[in-house]
Design a protein around this motif. Structure first.
Motif, short mmCIF file in Angstrom:
data_model
loop_
_atom_site.label_atom_id
_atom_site.label_comp_id
_atom_site.label_asym_id
_atom_site.label_seq_id
_atom_site.Cartn_x
_atom_site.Cartn_y
_atom_site.Cartn_z
N HIS A 124 -77.29 -34.83 -26.36
CA HIS A 124 -76.72 -36.17 -26.12
C HIS A 124 -75.52 -36.08 -25.20
N LEU A 125 -74.62 -35.15 -25.49
CA LEU A 125 -73.41 -34.99 -24.70
C LEU A 125 -73.03 -33.51 -24.75
N ALA A 126 -73.22 -32.83 -23.64
CA ALA A 126 -73.03 -31.38 -23.62
C ALA A 126 -71.56 -31.00 -23.57
N GLY A 127 -71.18 -30.06 -24.42
CA GLY A 127 -69.85 -29.48 -24.34
C GLY A 127 -69.75 -28.52 -23.17
N ARG A 128 -68.53 -28.18 -22.80
CA ARG A 128 -68.31 -27.33 -21.63
C ARG A 128 -69.06 -26.01 -21.74
N HIS A 129 -69.11 -25.44 -22.92
CA HIS A 129 -69.72 -24.12 -23.08
C HIS A 129 -71.25 -24.17 -23.08
N MET A 130 -71.82 -25.40 -23.06
CA MET A 130 -73.27 -25.54 -23.01
C MET A 130 -73.76 -25.93 -21.63
N VAL A 131 -72.88 -25.89 -20.65
CA VAL A 131 -73.23 -26.24 -19.28
C VAL A 131 -73.41 -24.96 -18.48
N ARG A 132 -74.51 -24.85 -17.79
CA ARG A 132 -74.73 -23.67 -16.95
C ARG A 132 -73.74 -23.65 -15.78
N LEU A 133 -73.77 -22.54 -15.04
CA LEU A 133 -72.86 -22.34 -13.92
C LEU A 133 -71.42 -22.30 -14.38
N GLN A 134 -71.19 -21.83 -15.61
CA GLN A 134 -69.85 -21.59 -16.12
C GLN A 134 -69.77 -20.11 -16.51
N PRO A 135 -69.97 -19.21 -15.57
CA PRO A 135 -70.02 -17.79 -15.93
C PRO A 135 -68.71 -17.26 -16.49
N GLU A 136 -67.58 -17.98 -16.23
CA GLU A 136 -66.32 -17.50 -16.77
C GLU A 136 -66.23 -17.69 -18.28
N LEU A 137 -67.12 -18.51 -18.85
CA LEU A 137 -67.09 -18.73 -20.29
C LEU A 137 -67.90 -17.69 -21.05
N TRP A 138 -69.07 -17.34 -20.53
CA TRP A 138 -69.95 -16.42 -21.25
C TRP A 138 -70.35 -15.27 -20.35
N LYS A 139 -70.31 -14.09 -20.90
CA LYS A 139 -70.75 -12.91 -20.15
C LYS A 139 -72.25 -12.70 -20.37
N ASP A 140 -72.91 -12.22 -19.34
CA ASP A 140 -74.32 -11.79 -19.45
C ASP A 140 -75.27 -12.92 -19.83
N THR A 141 -75.00 -14.13 -19.38
CA THR A 141 -75.96 -15.21 -19.61
C THR A 141 -76.81 -15.39 -18.36
N ASN A 142 -78.05 -15.79 -18.57
CA ASN A 142 -78.99 -15.96 -17.47
C ASN A 142 -78.85 -17.37 -16.90
N GLN A 143 -78.18 -17.47 -15.76
CA GLN A 143 -77.94 -18.78 -15.17
C GLN A 143 -79.23 -19.41 -14.62
N CYS A 144 -80.28 -18.62 -14.50
CA CYS A 144 -81.54 -19.15 -13.96
C CYS A 144 -82.50 -19.59 -15.06
#
Length: 371
Positions: free
Chosen positions: A241-261
């Motif tokens: 419904h409403l995504a928090g900042r940490h659930m938005v892709r293209l935020q690599p500074e928040l999570w390490k080793d996530t697959n942006q694709c």
């Protein structure tokens, strides 16, 4: 030069600053500044030019006295500076960023906007009184943590620091990787300083701060720790419904080793998985209380208060019970769970994927419970 010296002294003068902060009329504000700067002919245009010049120059304060009146509200990574806002209001809103926005609406905050280089503040860290949090709250978001922190904020003797973006931004800046404990301690001393007769500090971290739990717990080993979680599909439905900042892709500074694709759903499943793994690792390290969204509804006000070492009066218990009837993120608005459920939002195949990937970790945390 004398005017600049008087101005710098004014920034450390709690009595005069509070008087300025209370002014709502520009003429009265200018009259006070005319007096404080010993500038008889000062008018608004002159004051505006003078303050604009001062606001463009980094200011190194005497941190112990300065932080009685000011608190850092933002970090600019490119310049390695922090910006200051008046600290005359006890935080009471759902998120600390809301309190900061409110404090910045005054004439004082609009006209006087100091900033400092972080490198110059760190050596003064120990001059500011240490603050030991009574409780640290970690969570997955959309799981009732704001209800928890908002309940504590009702208590006059408790200060709640709810989701400090400054702390998160500094911990996520690789430039400071070797100084994280000192930086976090500085932030908590400055933003968590007990300025309004409070006796306890409760800190609710941002969801993505889970990856920094070793820094938090090594710095504050005596703090109680509460972990708030929820059925993974319900968490994902809420972010649908409403995504928090940490659930938005293209935020690599928040999570390490996530697959942006990855697909958006796959990405969000991975974020929840990371949070669950991190929380489980933290649970292995220290004594935690783990509460699900469903358990939280049955957790009584005295039980909740005890996590921070508080004992509630009958009147305070009633206040906490009434608070649960309202939307924790919208003060005064009755709580209404009107959003669509996970079953309505996700296909059967997607639900199966979510539950297959995340339910075992969720159940593992639930099984640990308190202990």
């Amino acid at each position: 030069m004398q005017k600049v010296s008087l101005y710098h002294a004014l920034l450390h003068d709690a009595v005069r600053l509070k008087t300025l902060w209370q002014q709502e009329q520009l003429d009265e504000f200018v009259a006070l500044m005319r007096q404080y700067l010993r500038w008889p002919e000062l008018n608004f245009e002159q004051l505006q030019r003078f303050l604009a010049e001062q606001n463009q120059q980094a200011f190194c304060p005497e941190l112990a006295s300065f932080s009685l009146c000011w608190q850092p509200y933002a970090y600019q990574a490119q310049r390695k500076i922090v910006r200051w806002a008046p600290a005359f209001l006890k935080p009471s809103l759902p998120f600390f960023e809301d309190d900061l926005a409110l404090s910045r609406q005054s004439l004082l905050a609009q006209l006087i906007q100091p900033f400092s280089e972080l490198e110059q503040l760190l050596p003064q860290r120990l001059t500011v009184p240490a603050v030991q949090p009574a409780l640290l709250i970690f969570h997955w978001s959309r799981c009732g943590s704001t209800l928890v922190s908002g309940s504590f904020a009702l208590h006059q003797k408790v200060k709640v620091l709810s989701e400090s973006m400054l702390a998160s931004d500094l911990l996520n800046d690789p430039y400071w990787a070797g100084q994280q404990p000192e930086l976090l301690d500085l932030v908590v001393r400055l933003q968590g300083r007990l300025r309004h007769n409070e006796q306890r500090l409760v800190i609710k971290c941002n969801a993505w701060d889970l990856q920094h739990w070793p820094v938090w717990l090594s710095l504050y080993p005596k703090a109680g720790v509460l972990c708030v979680i929820r059925q993974p599909e319900a968490v994902l439905a809420s972010h649908h419904h409403l995504a928090g900042r940490h659930m938005v892709r293209l935020q690599p500074e928040l999570w390490k080793d996530t697959n942006q694709c990855a697909t958006l759903l796959d990405y969000r499943i991975e974020v929840v998985r990371q949070m669950a793994v991190l929380m489980n690792a933290m649970r292995q390290y220290c004594h935690c209380t783990v509460l699900s969204y469903e358990q939280l509804k049955d957790f009584t006000p005295p039980q909740l208060a005890s996590l921070a070492g508080l004992t509630l009066t009958d009147a305070e218990q009633q206040l906490w019970r009434e608070f649960r009837l309202f939307d924790a993120k919208q003060q005064g608005v009755p709580f209404q769970p009107t959003k669509k459920s996970a079953e309505e939002l996700f296909s059967p195949a997607e639900l199966k994927q979510i539950r297959s990937d995340l339910q075992p970790l969720y159940q593992l945390l639930l099984a640990k419970g308190e202990g």
